[in-house]
Write an enzyme that holds these catalytic residues in place. Structure first.
Site, mmCIF file in Angstrom:
data_model
loop_
_atom_site.group_PDB
_atom_site.id
_atom_site.type_symbol
_atom_site.label_atom_id
_atom_site.label_comp_id
_atom_site.label_asym_id
_atom_site.label_seq_id
_atom_site.Cartn_x
_atom_site.Cartn_y
_atom_site.Cartn_z
ATOM 1 N N GLY A 69 70.314 -27.656 24.096
ATOM 2 C CA GLY A 69 69.501 -28.853 24.191
ATOM 3 C C GLY A 69 70.311 -30.114 24.430
ATOM 4 N N ASN A 153 63.023 -34.250 15.142
ATOM 5 C CA ASN A 153 63.709 -33.187 14.418
ATOM 6 C C ASN A 153 63.876 -33.479 12.931
ATOM 7 O OD1 ASN A 153 65.506 -35.214 15.663
ATOM 8 N ND2 ASN A 153 67.135 -34.147 14.561
ATOM 9 N N GLN A 181 62.391 -29.349 19.511
ATOM 10 C CA GLN A 181 61.682 -28.953 18.292
ATOM 11 C C GLN A 181 60.243 -28.522 18.574
ATOM 12 O OE1 GLN A 181 63.039 -28.498 15.411
ATOM 13 N NE2 GLN A 181 65.038 -29.410 15.863
ATOM 14 N N SER A 201 65.901 -25.707 23.792
ATOM 15 C CA SER A 201 67.112 -25.045 23.311
ATOM 16 C C SER A 201 66.766 -23.695 22.724
ATOM 17 C CB SER A 201 67.794 -25.915 22.247
ATOM 18 O OG SER A 201 68.976 -25.313 21.774
ATOM 19 N N THR A 239 79.801 -20.497 36.259
ATOM 20 C CA THR A 239 79.184 -19.171 36.221
ATOM 21 C C THR A 239 78.116 -19.122 35.143
ATOM 22 O OG1 THR A 239 81.225 -18.146 36.984
ATOM 23 C CG2 THR A 239 79.612 -16.709 35.911
ATOM 24 N N CYS A 327 72.718 -32.337 13.506
ATOM 25 C CA CYS A 327 73.592 -32.725 14.609
ATOM 26 C C CYS A 327 74.339 -34.019 14.358
ATOM 27 C CB CYS A 327 72.775 -32.856 15.896
ATOM 28 S SG CYS A 327 71.992 -31.289 16.359
#
Length: 385
Positions: A69, A153, A181, A201, A239, A327
């Site tokens: 996210g 959140n 969320q 996420s 990748t 976070c």
């Protein structure tokens, strides 16, 4: 142990592990390689992209897989703002709400610091809601992008995203929402929401950490943040994490299928839990919007009490929860979200957040409420019985 920190992360679902396993073993090829192993990996990647697109109501080509996210938010805010200003030099401002996740707030601040943008912060009311009028007062012909999160959140408040997107569009401003969320518990159809970009996420949904996705409408230009081989249609070189993309798509598809029954169930359990907590600990202050709230989110402050001490006491009693955002690593500052709601700094540092996983039961929550009563008594010396 009773785990009540689903907003921080969720366990990986067995179905997700089984879906990603082939791409960690036999189908391990590079999806950019033009041989059989590469083609099998490419097929898995594109099938995952189509699954995500079906849930979001968009075209597969409008989905970019990211590392999570945070990267999706960075790519949306920075990528759209830079592309917008390149096309129209007047677009030098960014509008974000006062309660955004750090991934959005710090992206905006980075653009201000490194590229000269001006950040306009849209205020919220005492429940954490952004009104259309507040956004309309900020966006204009010099705004490059506006970003307001779908659901918070920390306090669980849900924003009127369709109304806010309409305000932004009236000013000809692209609109992004952080739906990390919201995914799995709220509708995500970008056509109904009216958004130009949306971030999700995987690890909030039962997929592993390290994979996310960003929807960007095909009509919206975006400047890539990572240059290289031009993967993800040039939006994000490198990748691709095929197993991660398959995991995210599987988790999202499962959660969306369960949402019509799972979300109301969680909401009912959460309402009962909140009522029980307020009965057992009348000093608790419920934060966020009581009506427009994520089904499984309950957040409280405990004025004049150490929130950290309550968390430690709860963990000692087998209840795992958190103080708010997972976070804001290492920060001892009061939550910017709670400050934006008008809560004083001292009280804001007493926050305790309970976010319910899909597997939670009424018995779990009754035990958690009683544990909170005991934890509060242990910290304050107030015994009610």
């Amino acid at each position: 142990m009773i785990y009540l920190d689903a907003a921080g992360t969720t366990p990986v679902r067995r179905e997700v592990l089984e879906a990603m396993w082939p791409y960690l073993t036999g189908d391990f090829g590079n999806p950019s390689s033009h041989h059989e192993l590469g083609e099998r990996a490419r097929a898995g990647l594109e099938a995952a992209r189509a699954d995500v697109a079906r849930v979001l109501g968009c075209r597969p080509g409008e989905v970019t897989f990211t590392s999570g996210g945070t990267e999706a938010d960075n790519l949306a805010v920075k990528g759209i703002a830079l592309a917008r200003r390149a096309a129209d030099p007047r677009r030098t401002r960014i509008a974000v709400s006062a309660v955004e996740h750090p991934a959005v707030l710090e992206s905006a601040r980075s653009l201000a610091r490194l590229h000269g943008f001006v950040v306009d912060v849209v205020p919220v009311d005492g429940t954490g809601r952004v009104s259309p009028e507040a956004l309309a007062a900020v966006v204009g012909p010099d705004t490059a992008v506006a970003s307001v999160m779908y659901a918070n959140n920390e306090v669980g408040t849900i924003q009127p995203i369709a109304e806010l997107a309409a305000v932004a569009h009236a000013a000809k401003v692209p609109f992004h929402t952080d739906a990390v969320q919201a995914a799995g518990v709220l509708p995500l159809d970008v056509r109904d929401l009216g958004v130009d970009a949306l971030s999700i996420s995987g690890h909030k949904l039962g997929a592993p950490k390290g994979v996310g996705a960003l929807y960007v409408a095909g009509r919206v230009s975006i400047e890539p943040l990572v240059d290289g081989g031009g993967q993800e249609r040039g939006a994000r070189s490198g990748t691709e994490n095929v197993a991660g993309a398959v995991a995210l798509a599987t988790a999202l598809r499962l959660a969306e299928g369960e949402r019509p029954t799972a979300a109301p169930r969680l909401a009912e359990l959460r309402r009962g839990f909140v009522q029980r907590v307020l009965e057992l600990v009348p000093e608790a202050l419920l934060t966020g919007d009581d009506v427009h709230r994520l089904p499984g989110s309950a957040s409280f402050c405990f004025p004049r009490v150490s929130g950290e001490s309550i968390l430690l006491e709860l963990e000692r009693r087998g209840i795992i929860c958190s103080s708010g955002s997972a976070c804001a690593a290492g920060s001892s500052d009061p939550s910017h979200v709670l400050l934006a709601l008008g809560i004083d700094p001292e009280t804001a540092q007493t926050a305790v957040r309970f976010t319910l996983p899909a597997t939670v039961t009424a018995g779990d929550l009754d035990e958690a409420a009683r544990a909170l009563e005991g934890a509060y008594a242990a910290v304050t010396g107030i015994a009610r019985r």
